[in-house]
Design a protein around this motif. Structure first.
Motif, PDB file in Angstrom:
ATOM      1  N   ILE A   1      29.329  45.917 -10.437  1.00 20.56           N
ATOM      2  CA  ILE A   1      29.286  45.527 -11.850  1.00 20.56           C
ATOM      3  C   ILE A   1      30.303  46.264 -12.710  1.00 20.56           C
ATOM      4  N   GLN A   2      30.898  47.309 -12.158  1.00 22.73           N
ATOM      5  CA  GLN A   2      31.880  48.071 -12.923  1.00 22.73           C
ATOM      6  C   GLN A   2      32.818  48.790 -11.964  1.00 22.73           C
ATOM      7  N   GLY A   3      34.114  48.789 -12.261  1.00 27.69           N
ATOM      8  CA  GLY A   3      35.078  49.554 -11.494  1.00 27.69           C
ATOM      9  C   GLY A   3      35.611  48.903 -10.238  1.00 27.69           C
ATOM     10  N   GLU A   4      35.353  47.609 -10.060  1.00 24.68           N
ATOM     11  CA  GLU A   4      35.825  46.941  -8.844  1.00 24.68           C
ATOM     12  C   GLU A   4      37.337  47.051  -8.676  1.00 24.68           C
ATOM     13  N   ASP A   5      38.059  47.059  -9.787  1.00 30.21           N
ATOM     14  CA  ASP A   5      39.522  47.152  -9.726  1.00 30.21           C
ATOM     15  C   ASP A   5      39.991  48.504  -9.199  1.00 30.21           C
ATOM     16  N   ALA A   6      39.123  49.512  -9.210  1.00 31.60           N
ATOM     17  CA  ALA A   6      39.485  50.845  -8.718  1.00 31.60           C
ATOM     18  C   ALA A   6      39.112  51.043  -7.253  1.00 31.60           C
ATOM     19  N   LEU A   7      38.409  50.091  -6.655  1.00 32.42           N
ATOM     20  CA  LEU A   7      38.006  50.238  -5.258  1.00 32.42           C
ATOM     21  C   LEU A   7      39.180  50.019  -4.310  1.00 32.42           C
ATOM     22  N   LYS A   8      39.229  50.828  -3.284  1.00 34.99           N
ATOM     23  CA  LYS A   8      40.243  50.696  -2.246  1.00 34.99           C
ATOM     24  C   LYS A   8      39.539  50.528  -0.901  1.00 34.99           C
ATOM     25  N   LEU A   9      40.077  49.649  -0.090  1.00 34.78           N
ATOM     26  CA  LEU A   9      39.526  49.351   1.226  1.00 34.78           C
ATOM     27  C   LEU A   9      40.197  50.214   2.286  1.00 34.78           C
TER      28      LEU A   9
ATOM     29  N   ILE B   1      40.141  56.550  -7.855  1.00 30.90           N
ATOM     30  CA  ILE B   1      40.304  57.571  -8.888  1.00 30.90           C
ATOM     31  C   ILE B   1      39.699  58.902  -8.441  1.00 30.90           C
ATOM     32  N   CYS B   2      38.445  58.868  -7.997  1.00 31.74           N
ATOM     33  CA  CYS B   2      37.771  60.128  -7.642  1.00 31.74           C
ATOM     34  C   CYS B   2      37.602  60.323  -6.140  1.00 31.74           C
ATOM     35  N   GLY B   3      37.770  59.274  -5.336  1.00 30.93           N
ATOM     36  CA  GLY B   3      37.686  59.383  -3.889  1.00 30.93           C
ATOM     37  C   GLY B   3      36.303  59.220  -3.295  1.00 30.93           C
ATOM     38  N   ILE B   4      35.279  58.998  -4.112  1.00 28.99           N
ATOM     39  CA  ILE B   4      33.923  58.887  -3.579  1.00 28.99           C
ATOM     40  C   ILE B   4      33.765  57.620  -2.744  1.00 28.99           C
ATOM     41  N   TYR B   5      33.024  57.742  -1.635  1.00 26.75           N
ATOM     42  CA  TYR B   5      32.653  56.582  -0.830  1.00 26.75           C
ATOM     43  C   TYR B   5      31.606  55.804  -1.611  1.00 26.75           C
ATOM     44  N   THR B   6      31.800  54.507  -1.788  1.00 21.50           N
ATOM     45  CA  THR B   6      30.847  53.695  -2.536  1.00 21.50           C
ATOM     46  C   THR B   6      29.985  52.844  -1.617  1.00 21.50           C
ATOM     47  N   HIS B   7      30.621  52.115  -0.696  1.00 24.62           N
ATOM     48  CA  HIS B   7      29.860  51.239   0.197  1.00 24.62           C
ATOM     49  C   HIS B   7      30.741  50.790   1.355  1.00 24.62           C
ATOM     50  N   HIS B   8      30.112  50.170   2.341  1.00 21.50           N
ATOM     51  CA  HIS B   8      30.893  49.631   3.461  1.00 21.50           C
ATOM     52  C   HIS B   8      30.159  48.452   4.085  1.00 21.50           C
ATOM     53  N   GLN B   9      30.947  47.549   4.618  1.00 24.14           N
ATOM     54  CA  GLN B   9      30.407  46.478   5.450  1.00 24.14           C
ATOM     55  C   GLN B   9      30.303  47.075   6.834  1.00 24.14           C
ATOM     56  N   ARG B  10      29.145  47.019   7.422  1.00 19.89           N
ATOM     57  CA  ARG B  10      28.864  47.761   8.641  1.00 19.89           C
ATOM     58  C   ARG B  10      29.501  47.151   9.883  1.00 19.89           C
ATOM     59  N   ARG B  11      29.908  48.006  10.799  1.00 17.60           N
ATOM     60  CA  ARG B  11      30.438  47.561  12.079  1.00 17.60           C
ATOM     61  C   ARG B  11      29.304  47.153  13.013  1.00 17.60           C
ATOM     62  N   SER B  12      28.246  47.948  13.050  1.00 15.81           N
ATOM     63  CA  SER B  12      27.147  47.676  13.963  1.00 15.81           C
ATOM     64  C   SER B  12      26.351  46.440  13.547  1.00 15.81           C
ATOM     65  N   PHE B  13      26.308  46.145  12.261  1.00 12.80           N
ATOM     66  CA  PHE B  13      25.642  44.954  11.720  1.00 12.80           C
ATOM     67  C   PHE B  13      26.555  44.367  10.649  1.00 12.80           C
ATOM     68  N   PRO B  14      27.594  43.600  11.012  1.00 13.69           N
ATOM     69  CA  PRO B  14      28.604  43.149  10.052  1.00 13.69           C
ATOM     70  C   PRO B  14      28.072  42.246   8.943  1.00 13.69           C
ATOM     71  N   ASP B  15      26.847  41.774   9.066  1.00 18.78           N
ATOM     72  CA  ASP B  15      26.289  40.953   7.995  1.00 18.78           C
ATOM     73  C   ASP B  15      25.519  41.801   6.987  1.00 18.78           C
ATOM     74  N   GLN B  16      25.658  43.131   7.059  1.00 19.79           N
ATOM     75  CA  GLN B  16      24.983  44.040   6.137  1.00 19.79           C
ATOM     76  C   GLN B  16      25.970  45.021   5.518  1.00 19.79           C
ATOM     77  N   TYR B  17      25.616  45.526   4.344  1.00 20.71           N
ATOM     78  CA  TYR B  17      26.339  46.620   3.711  1.00 20.71           C
ATOM     79  C   TYR B  17      25.524  47.893   3.802  1.00 20.71           C
ATOM     80  N   GLY B  18      26.205  49.000   3.927  1.00 22.05           N
ATOM     81  CA  GLY B  18      25.616  50.313   3.704  1.00 22.05           C
ATOM     82  C   GLY B  18      26.190  50.787   2.379  1.00 22.05           C
ATOM     83  N   TYR B  19      25.440  51.531   1.605  1.00 21.44           N
ATOM     84  CA  TYR B  19      25.964  51.963   0.316  1.00 21.44           C
ATOM     85  C   TYR B  19      25.515  53.365  -0.019  1.00 21.44           C
ATOM     86  N   ASN B  20      26.288  53.979  -0.875  1.00 22.67           N
ATOM     87  CA  ASN B  20      26.019  55.325  -1.360  1.00 22.67           C
ATOM     88  C   ASN B  20      25.047  55.184  -2.531  1.00 22.67           C
TER      89      ASN B  20
END
Length: 79
Positions: A8-16, A31-50
């Motif tokens: 909802i905010q900051g999508e333009d600052a996300l890097k893959l 900008i700050c380097g924090i991990y936000t989320h990821h599409q999982r390798r073990s379950f590619p139809d799911q996200y893991g998030y911080n």
């Protein structure tokens, strides 16, 4: 599920970031380097998030959860 997360905010600052098999998609704040989320390798139809990135959630109020050590991926373990 992939449809269950909305930035909802900051999508333009996300890097893959991708490595190894390039299946997982890891997102970090450029900008700050924090991990936000990821599409999982073990379950590619799911996200893991911080959960620390979720408004109104204090991660220290949550029950203990299993942790990965960052070196060994669950999908790399022998069956």
């Amino acid at each position: 599920m992939l449809s269950g997360i909305t930035v909802i905010q900051g999508e333009d600052a996300l890097k893959l970031y991708q490595f190894n098999t390039n299946v997982a998609k890891h997102y970090f704040c450029s900008i700050c380097g924090i991990y936000t989320h990821h599409q999982r390798r073990s379950f590619p139809d799911q996200y893991g998030y911080n959960v620390g990135c979720l408004e109104g959630i204090n991660p220290f109020d949550l029950e203990p959860v299993p942790l990965n050590d960052g070196v060994y991926h669950p999908a790399d373990r022998a069956q």
